[in-house]
Design a protein around this motif. Structure first.
Motif, PDB file in Angstrom:
ATOM      1  N   HIS A 170      -1.368  26.887  17.202  1.00 33.47           N
ATOM      2  CA  HIS A 170      -0.070  27.048  16.517  1.00 33.47           C
ATOM      3  C   HIS A 170       0.566  25.779  15.970  1.00 33.47           C
ATOM      4  CE1 HIS A 170      -0.060  30.648  19.294  1.00 33.47           C
ATOM      5  NE2 HIS A 170      -0.085  31.138  18.080  1.00 33.47           N
ATOM      6  N   TYR A 171       0.231  24.627  16.540  1.00 37.38           N
ATOM      7  CA  TYR A 171       1.013  23.443  16.175  1.00 37.38           C
ATOM      8  C   TYR A 171       0.156  22.258  15.749  1.00 37.38           C
ATOM      9  CZ  TYR A 171       4.190  26.214  19.022  1.00 37.38           C
ATOM     10  OH  TYR A 171       4.921  27.246  19.534  1.00 37.38           O
ATOM     11  N   PHE A 172      -1.153  22.435  15.555  1.00 42.34           N
ATOM     12  CA  PHE A 172      -2.069  21.321  15.316  1.00 42.34           C
ATOM     13  C   PHE A 172      -1.607  20.460  14.133  1.00 42.34           C
ATOM     14  CE2 PHE A 172      -6.056  19.529  13.536  1.00 42.34           C
ATOM     15  CZ  PHE A 172      -6.487  18.850  14.665  1.00 42.34           C
ATOM     16  N   LYS A 173      -1.445  19.186  14.370  1.00 42.30           N
ATOM     17  CA  LYS A 173      -1.072  18.202  13.334  1.00 42.30           C
ATOM     18  C   LYS A 173       0.011  18.747  12.413  1.00 42.30           C
ATOM     19  CE  LYS A 173      -5.220  15.348  12.931  1.00 42.30           C
ATOM     20  NZ  LYS A 173      -6.334  14.989  12.046  1.00 42.30           N
ATOM     21  N   ARG A 174       1.101  19.178  12.982  1.00 48.47           N
ATOM     22  CA  ARG A 174       2.105  19.851  12.146  1.00 48.47           C
ATOM     23  C   ARG A 174       2.790  18.916  11.154  1.00 48.47           C
ATOM     24  NH1 ARG A 174       7.164  21.827  15.720  1.00 48.47           N
ATOM     25  NH2 ARG A 174       5.863  21.820  17.544  1.00 48.47           N
ATOM     26  N   LEU A 175       2.598  17.578  11.317  1.00 43.81           N
ATOM     27  CA  LEU A 175       3.223  16.662  10.365  1.00 43.81           C
ATOM     28  C   LEU A 175       2.327  16.386   9.162  1.00 43.81           C
ATOM     29  CD1 LEU A 175       4.914  14.107  12.790  1.00 43.81           C
ATOM     30  CD2 LEU A 175       5.785  16.258  11.866  1.00 43.81           C
ATOM     31  N   SER A 176       1.090  16.882   9.193  1.00 46.32           N
ATOM     32  CA  SER A 176       0.197  16.614   8.055  1.00 46.32           C
ATOM     33  C   SER A 176       0.451  17.644   6.954  1.00 46.32           C
ATOM     34  CB  SER A 176      -1.258  16.660   8.500  1.00 46.32           C
ATOM     35  OG  SER A 176      -1.664  17.994   8.598  1.00 46.32           O
ATOM     36  N   ALA A 177      -0.111  17.366   5.780  1.00 45.61           N
ATOM     37  CA  ALA A 177       0.137  18.255   4.628  1.00 45.61           C
ATOM     38  C   ALA A 177      -0.602  19.585   4.773  1.00 45.61           C
ATOM     39  CB  ALA A 177      -0.299  17.547   3.352  1.00 45.61           C
ATOM     40  N   THR A 178      -1.699  19.567   5.553  1.00 44.30           N
ATOM     41  CA  THR A 178      -2.504  20.796   5.676  1.00 44.30           C
ATOM     42  C   THR A 178      -1.939  21.707   6.771  1.00 44.30           C
ATOM     43  OG1 THR A 178      -4.255  19.141   5.606  1.00 44.30           O
ATOM     44  CG2 THR A 178      -4.953  21.443   5.686  1.00 44.30           C
ATOM     45  N   ASP A 179      -1.863  22.982   6.473  1.00 46.77           N
ATOM     46  CA  ASP A 179      -1.381  23.946   7.467  1.00 46.77           C
ATOM     47  C   ASP A 179      -2.585  24.519   8.225  1.00 46.77           C
ATOM     48  OD1 ASP A 179      -0.255  25.893   8.952  1.00 46.77           O
ATOM     49  OD2 ASP A 179       0.695  26.968   7.291  1.00 46.77           O
ATOM     50  N   SER A 180      -2.701  24.178   9.502  1.00 45.13           N
ATOM     51  CA  SER A 180      -3.868  24.631  10.284  1.00 45.13           C
ATOM     52  C   SER A 180      -3.530  25.769  11.227  1.00 45.13           C
ATOM     53  CB  SER A 180      -4.422  23.460  11.110  1.00 45.13           C
ATOM     54  OG  SER A 180      -4.769  22.395  10.290  1.00 45.13           O
ATOM     55  N   ARG A 181      -2.327  26.332  11.086  1.00 43.06           N
ATOM     56  CA  ARG A 181      -1.911  27.382  12.035  1.00 43.06           C
ATOM     57  C   ARG A 181      -2.845  28.587  11.974  1.00 43.06           C
ATOM     58  NH1 ARG A 181       4.197  28.027  10.478  1.00 43.06           N
ATOM     59  NH2 ARG A 181       3.241  27.291   8.562  1.00 43.06           N
ATOM     60  N   GLY A 182      -3.249  29.047  13.140  1.00 39.38           N
ATOM     61  CA  GLY A 182      -4.078  30.253  13.217  1.00 39.38           C
ATOM     62  C   GLY A 182      -5.552  30.015  12.994  1.00 39.38           C
ATOM     63  N   LEU A 183      -5.949  28.768  12.707  1.00 35.58           N
ATOM     64  CA  LEU A 183      -7.376  28.534  12.451  1.00 35.58           C
ATOM     65  C   LEU A 183      -8.201  28.585  13.734  1.00 35.58           C
ATOM     66  CD1 LEU A 183      -7.532  25.862   9.620  1.00 35.58           C
ATOM     67  CD2 LEU A 183      -8.156  28.279   9.531  1.00 35.58           C
ATOM     68  N   VAL A 184      -7.608  28.119  14.835  1.00 36.50           N
ATOM     69  CA  VAL A 184      -8.272  28.329  16.125  1.00 36.50           C
ATOM     70  C   VAL A 184      -7.597  29.541  16.766  1.00 36.50           C
ATOM     71  CG1 VAL A 184      -8.701  27.402  18.426  1.00 36.50           C
ATOM     72  CG2 VAL A 184      -8.909  25.912  16.431  1.00 36.50           C
ATOM     73  N   ASP A 185      -8.396  30.559  17.035  1.00 39.46           N
ATOM     74  CA  ASP A 185      -7.872  31.818  17.589  1.00 39.46           C
ATOM     75  C   ASP A 185      -8.200  31.828  19.087  1.00 39.46           C
ATOM     76  OD1 ASP A 185      -7.271  34.388  18.256  1.00 39.46           O
ATOM     77  OD2 ASP A 185      -8.537  35.336  16.736  1.00 39.46           O
ATOM     78  N   PHE A 186      -7.323  31.173  19.850  1.00 39.81           N
ATOM     79  CA  PHE A 186      -7.572  30.909  21.278  1.00 39.81           C
ATOM     80  C   PHE A 186      -7.151  32.118  22.129  1.00 39.81           C
ATOM     81  CE2 PHE A 186      -6.181  29.262  25.409  1.00 39.81           C
ATOM     82  CZ  PHE A 186      -7.118  28.293  25.718  1.00 39.81           C
ATOM     83  N   ARG A 187      -8.062  32.582  22.968  1.00 43.66           N
ATOM     84  CA  ARG A 187      -7.768  33.727  23.843  1.00 43.66           C
ATOM     85  C   ARG A 187      -8.252  33.408  25.266  1.00 43.66           C
ATOM     86  NH1 ARG A 187      -9.015  38.842  19.914  1.00 43.66           N
ATOM     87  NH2 ARG A 187      -8.124  37.891  18.041  1.00 43.66           N
ATOM     88  N   GLY A 188      -7.406  33.613  26.245  1.00 38.82           N
ATOM     89  CA  GLY A 188      -7.802  33.253  27.605  1.00 38.82           C
ATOM     90  C   GLY A 188      -7.480  34.332  28.623  1.00 38.82           C
ATOM     91  N   ILE A 189      -8.229  34.294  29.709  1.00 39.07           N
ATOM     92  CA  ILE A 189      -7.997  35.199  30.843  1.00 39.07           C
ATOM     93  C   ILE A 189      -7.905  34.343  32.099  1.00 39.07           C
ATOM     94  CG2 ILE A 189      -9.071  36.948  32.328  1.00 39.07           C
ATOM     95  CD1 ILE A 189     -10.351  38.163  29.832  1.00 39.07           C
ATOM     96  N   ARG A 190      -6.908  34.622  32.932  1.00 39.68           N
ATOM     97  CA  ARG A 190      -6.842  33.958  34.243  1.00 39.68           C
ATOM     98  C   ARG A 190      -7.635  34.813  35.223  1.00 39.68           C
ATOM     99  NH1 ARG A 190      -0.483  32.528  34.063  1.00 39.68           N
ATOM    100  NH2 ARG A 190      -0.647  30.814  32.567  1.00 39.68           N
TER     101      ARG A 190
END
Ligand code: AKB
Length: 340
Positions: A170-190
């Protein structure tokens, strides 16, 4: 054109085996494994290729990045809770830096493919830390946001990596010009403790349950290192794999969390032994308590609330304690030891 693959780290480990078995049975033939050790024939026969190496080796990951199009990553490599207490710095390197390397690979791949890479992360009930046994007994089934004060290096690592997954999604390199939101679709189970009929865990603190049943099946003596009243949730490997598949197949729009609790059954160690004795009446098992390992189990919840996983992606365990033994563990363990 780069070959499209699914990457499994820690492929020779317990969940790695379970995943390979199930993905291969589904007809998936583009699995690439990574492991520190040469995987056994079972894994080698069911994967397209296995790379022997360390997830801390950036050259190895760079080779994968250059050679393949990675559709999804199942990042199973980790040092479990007991082993991590003996080598906390190494555990931190493997569990945290290794995960960071894999998240970075997922991001690079997603950016170059222009579409998301799914990333499965096995978190653990070790992210919870309940301050006392009285409180553990009082609170019962806990929610994902409760008691996130891990007392082990492994638990700290897992909890932090959940946050890293959130950052990369959701927040990767948010200060850069490229919008990377949603590119890594992380899913976890405890995950709770997992019991496989086919493999034995190594270096975990929930290992007493699988160790008890495998020792009984082999007519070996076993000293259970926690008290008979020690209680944490468990599930079968079959259910654990089914959960991973369900979560990875769910539409992103139906997911309200990045990391979910799931549960199946939560016997005390004594109740588990009684169940083992129903099938192996001669089981030779004593309770020889290791106070330090016991204190780790005491800090983990006796039960978790998995309502959100049920709602969002239809989770429900196939095996309660009785079914785990009758339908999965006993038949598979018997045929395994009869063959060997
Ligand atoms: C361990 O005991 O370390 C693991 C876990 C509960 O995550 N099996």
């Amino acid at each position: 054109m780069r070959e499209s693959i699914i990457l499994i780290t820690g492929v020779n480990g317990e969940i790695g085996h379970g995943l390979v078995r199930s993905l291969h049975d589904e007809g998936i033939s583009n699995l690439i494994g990574i492991d520190l050790n040469t995987p056994d024939d079972f894994v080698l026969e069911r994967t397209h290729d296995c790379l022997i190496g360390n997830i801390l080796d950036k050259n190895l990951l760079e080779r994968i990045n250059a050679q393949y199009e990675v559709e999804a990553i199942y990042h199973m490599a980790a040092l479990l809770s007991t082993r991590a207490e003996f080598s906390p710095v190494i555990a931190h390197e493997v569990n945290v830096d290794g995960t960071l390397n894999l998240l970075d690979l997922a991001m690079e791949q997603a950016q170059s493919r222009g579409k998301p890479v799914k990333f499965f992360f096995p978190s653990s009930i070790a992210v919870y830390g309940i301050p006392s046994l009285d409180e553990k007994n009082r609170v019962g089934a806990i929610l994902e946001d409760d008691f996130r004060y891990p007392q082990t290096m492994y638990g700290c690592n897992k909890l932090y990596c959940e946050s890293l997954g959130d950052y990369y999604s959701h927040y990767f390199k948010r200060l850069s010009a490229t919008d990377s939101r949603g590119l890594v679709d992380f899913r976890g189970i405890r995950f709770p403790g997992i019991i496989s009929a086919h493999t034995l865990p190594a270096g975990g603190t929930s290992d007493y349950a699988p160790e008890m049943i495998h020792a009984a099946a082999k007519s070996e003596h076993y000293d259970c290192f926690v008290r008979a009243d020690a209680t944490i949730p468990f599930m079968t490997m079959q259910d654990a794999i089914e959960a991973i598949q369900l979560l990875m197949a769910a539409p992103q729009s139906s997911l309200t969390k990045m990391v979910y609790n799931i549960k199946a059954f939560n016997p005390s160690a004594g109740e588990f032994l009684n169940k083992v004795k129903e099938y192996y009446p001669a089981a030779d098992i004593d309770f020889v308590i290791n106070d330090n390992r016991q204190s780790i189990i005491d800090s983990w919840p006796a039960d978790v609330n998995d309502d959100q996983a049920r709602k969002d992606w239809g989770w429900s365990a196939a095996h309660n304690l009785d079914k785990a033994f009758a339908d999965y563990l006993i038949p598979e363990i018997r045929s395994r030891y009869e063959q060997s």
